[in-house]
Design an enzyme around this catalytic site. Structure first.
Site, mmCIF file in Angstrom:
data_model
loop_
_atom_site.group_PDB
_atom_site.id
_atom_site.type_symbol
_atom_site.label_atom_id
_atom_site.label_comp_id
_atom_site.label_asym_id
_atom_site.label_seq_id
_atom_site.Cartn_x
_atom_site.Cartn_y
_atom_site.Cartn_z
ATOM 1 N N HIS A 94 0.867 -1.188 0.000
ATOM 2 C CA HIS A 94 0.000 0.000 0.000
ATOM 3 C C HIS A 94 0.895 1.227 0.000
ATOM 4 O O HIS A 94 1.850 1.313 0.774
ATOM 5 C CB HIS A 94 -0.891 0.027 1.245
ATOM 6 C CG HIS A 94 -1.686 1.296 1.337
ATOM 7 N ND1 HIS A 94 -2.881 1.467 0.674
ATOM 8 C CD2 HIS A 94 -1.442 2.475 1.966
ATOM 9 C CE1 HIS A 94 -3.334 2.684 0.901
ATOM 10 N NE2 HIS A 94 -2.490 3.318 1.680
ATOM 11 N N ASP A 173 -15.782 1.655 6.621
ATOM 12 C CA ASP A 173 -14.789 2.652 6.191
ATOM 13 C C ASP A 173 -15.356 3.600 5.134
ATOM 14 O O ASP A 173 -14.999 4.777 5.114
ATOM 15 C CB ASP A 173 -13.527 1.971 5.654
ATOM 16 C CG ASP A 173 -12.448 3.002 5.320
ATOM 17 O OD1 ASP A 173 -12.014 3.712 6.246
ATOM 18 O OD2 ASP A 173 -12.071 3.115 4.142
ATOM 19 N N ARG A 180 -15.404 11.725 7.702
ATOM 20 C CA ARG A 180 -14.151 12.405 8.077
ATOM 21 C C ARG A 180 -13.829 13.512 7.089
ATOM 22 O O ARG A 180 -13.349 14.583 7.471
ATOM 23 C CB ARG A 180 -13.004 11.382 8.117
ATOM 24 C CG ARG A 180 -13.083 10.447 9.319
ATOM 25 C CD ARG A 180 -12.141 9.272 9.153
ATOM 26 N NE ARG A 180 -10.762 9.683 9.007
ATOM 27 C CZ ARG A 180 -9.824 8.969 8.374
ATOM 28 N NH1 ARG A 180 -10.131 7.801 7.819
ATOM 29 N NH2 ARG A 180 -8.600 9.407 8.277
ATOM 30 N N SER A 195 -8.146 2.922 8.872
ATOM 31 C CA SER A 195 -8.809 2.948 7.572
ATOM 32 C C SER A 195 -8.006 2.130 6.549
ATOM 33 O O SER A 195 -8.552 1.281 5.834
ATOM 34 C CB SER A 195 -8.944 4.411 7.116
ATOM 35 O OG SER A 195 -9.316 4.494 5.767
ATOM 36 N N LYS A 199 -8.770 -2.384 5.456
ATOM 37 C CA LYS A 199 -8.995 -2.860 4.083
ATOM 38 C C LYS A 199 -7.951 -3.898 3.688
ATOM 39 O O LYS A 199 -8.255 -4.876 3.006
ATOM 40 C CB LYS A 199 -8.991 -1.661 3.123
ATOM 41 C CG LYS A 199 -10.247 -0.794 3.307
ATOM 42 C CD LYS A 199 -10.223 0.475 2.480
ATOM 43 C CE LYS A 199 -9.339 1.536 3.083
ATOM 44 N NZ LYS A 199 -9.481 2.880 2.560
HETATM 45 N N1 URA Z 1 -6.255 6.433 2.716
HETATM 46 C C1 URA Z 1 -7.227 5.677 3.303
HETATM 47 O O1 URA Z 1 -7.629 4.643 2.794
HETATM 48 N N2 URA Z 1 -7.716 6.139 4.465
HETATM 49 C C2 URA Z 1 -7.305 7.273 5.084
HETATM 50 O O2 URA Z 1 -7.794 7.598 6.134
HETATM 51 C C3 URA Z 1 -6.304 8.026 4.444
HETATM 52 C C4 URA Z 1 -5.786 7.579 3.262
#
Ligand code: URA
Length: 435
Positions: A94, A173, A180, A195, A199
């Site tokens: 990621h 999320d 957010r 977050s 995932k």
């Molecule tokens: N990317 C995400 O998936 N979540 C966040 O909170 C910030 C960046």
């Protein structure tokens, strides 16, 4: 406020008390966290209450055991993919996002070419950084919306994929991120870490490399803060049985030469063909080495780029996802050229400004769901540290809409600095953390 909350099914649930505890700096128990997330998903913890709670988290933070329970509760809001049936080691990556960051396009097939399965579930771009799915969309016919059965089929046949996370993967999320975004609560290390990691854990990978970008073109500009975020994500990954490592990498200038969707795919293919810019290739090789190390596979990623095996895997992945790897990419027209106004050394090429200019040419979106241009973008003809002469092209602006040139050029004001002495550039990899 109480009228918004039905306590019929949750006689012991005290939503206001839970918010008050965090507001006053006390830690939650895992059962409180699960209860509040279950009620949020069920609609019995109102959006207004979650907004207040998120702001309390921004100010008060979360201890590691709270963060692990919060992440677990988010994962439990949806489906969790089990990749054990593949019978292969699984590893993903990621990136927190940067300008010209097309490393995943190279890395996913590169690592898969050594026998690891790489199940990359990715996102779309927002603002000045591009998203991997938007880039891949430039390939004619390619589909990002694979069904669960297709995910298992493509992983089994090819060993890698790049796909959108389905809506039943961490649905909490989707709602929390949207909330957010409109309540100034994005900038919180535990909320970002949960977050991202929820995932990644839900997608089923057993190992993970995090590329946390640091610099003007990144989400994080401060090294110490980036280090804290990386360490928190590593802790959450390890708490969920995912072997996690992180690299903190520089993002002050665009990565590689190309910025923009089709332009970046072309550059990724160049690297997969054993060519392409050195900085992009070197970072892809360094990240591939860490990913292979995570799954205990030995091999030289540089060789797989030179001998065609990584490119072959990329083409097989594109084909398995409906795309034509040999179809011409939708590259736009040259719209304008930004030239050096003096001779010397390029000292600075600001990543954020180049990303903004590309965004204004149409390559990025300002709102989720907005269409983006495949053809728009910028190529960097010179990189920091290289010499230039007066009038030499530094940037070329690409696209199909000449009316956007003015606002793109305005974004570049002050982005380029040519001087007499070479700059002192930070190393591409600033730090490594985790196993
Ligand atoms: N990317 C995400 O998936 N979540 C966040 O909170 C910030 C960046």
């Amino acid at each position: 406020m109480e009228r918004l909350v039905s306590t019929q099914h949750n006689p012991t649930f005290d939503p206001v008390g839970i918010i008050r505890e965090k507001r006053d700096g006390r830690a939650w128990s895992p059962s409180q966290i699960h209860q509040l997330m279950e009620n949020y998903v069920a609609g019995t913890f109102a959006e207004e209450q979650m907004a207040a709670l998120l702001m309390a988290v921004v100010w008060r933070g979360m201890a590691l055991d709270e963060l692990a329970a919060w992440t677990e509760a988010m994962i439990s809001s949806g489906r969790r993919i089990d990749l054990d049936a593949l019978g292969q080691p699984t590893v993903d990556k990621h990136s927190t996002g940067g300008v010209g960051d097309k490393v995943s396009l190279v890395l996913v097939p590169l690592v898969a070419s050594f026998g690891a399965a790489v199940p990359q579930m990715s996102g779309r771009g927002l603002g000045h950084t591009g998203g991997t799915l938007d880039k891949m969309d430039a390939i004619p016919g390619w589909r990002s919306d694979l069904s669960p059965d297709e995910v298992m089929r493509v992983l089994g046949e090819v060993g890698c994929l790049i796909t959108a996370a389905s809506s039943d993967l961490v649905p909490a999320d989707h709602r929390l991120y949207a909330l957010r975004d409109i309540t100034a609560t994005v900038e919180s290390i535990p909320l970002i870490a949960s977050s991202i990691m929820s995932k990644k854990v839900a997608e089923g990978t057993k190992s993970l490399l995090l590329d946390v970008k640091v610099g003007t073109g990144a989400f994080m500009t401060d090294l110490a803060e980036a280090r804290t975020l990386a360490q928190r994500m590593i802790d959450v990954g390890e708490a969920h049985g995912v072997r996690t490592a992180a690299m903190l990498t520089t993002m002050d200038a665009p990565l590689g030469s190309a910025v923009g969707n089709a332009l970046e795919v072309q550059e990724a293919i160049d690297v997969l063909s054993g060519a392409g810019p050195d900085d992009l290739r070197d970072l892809a090789v360094a990240e591939a080495e860490v990913m292979l190390d995570l799954v205990g596979i030995e091999g030289d990623p540089g060789v797989a780029l030179r001998d065609g095996s990584a490119l072959q895997r990329f083409e097989a992945m594109v084909q398995a996802q409906g795309g034509d790897p040999h179809a011409p990419l939708p590259l736009g027209r040259k719209l304008a050229t930004v030239r050096a106004d003096r001779s010397g050394v390029l000292r600075r090429l600001d990543a954020r400004a180049v990303g903004m200019a590309s965004f204004r040419l149409g390559a990025g979106r300002s709102r989720p769901g907005e269409q983006v241009s495949m053809t728009a973008g910028i190529t960097c003809e010179v990189k920091p540290g290289q010499s230039v002469t007066t009038g030499q092209p530094i940037l070329v602006l690409w696209g199909d809409d000449p009316s956007l040139i003015g606002s793109a050029e305005a974004a570049l004001a002050g982005a380029i600095e040519v001087g007499d002495s070479p700059p002192s550039l930070p190393p591409p990899v600033l730090e490594r953390l985790g196993c």
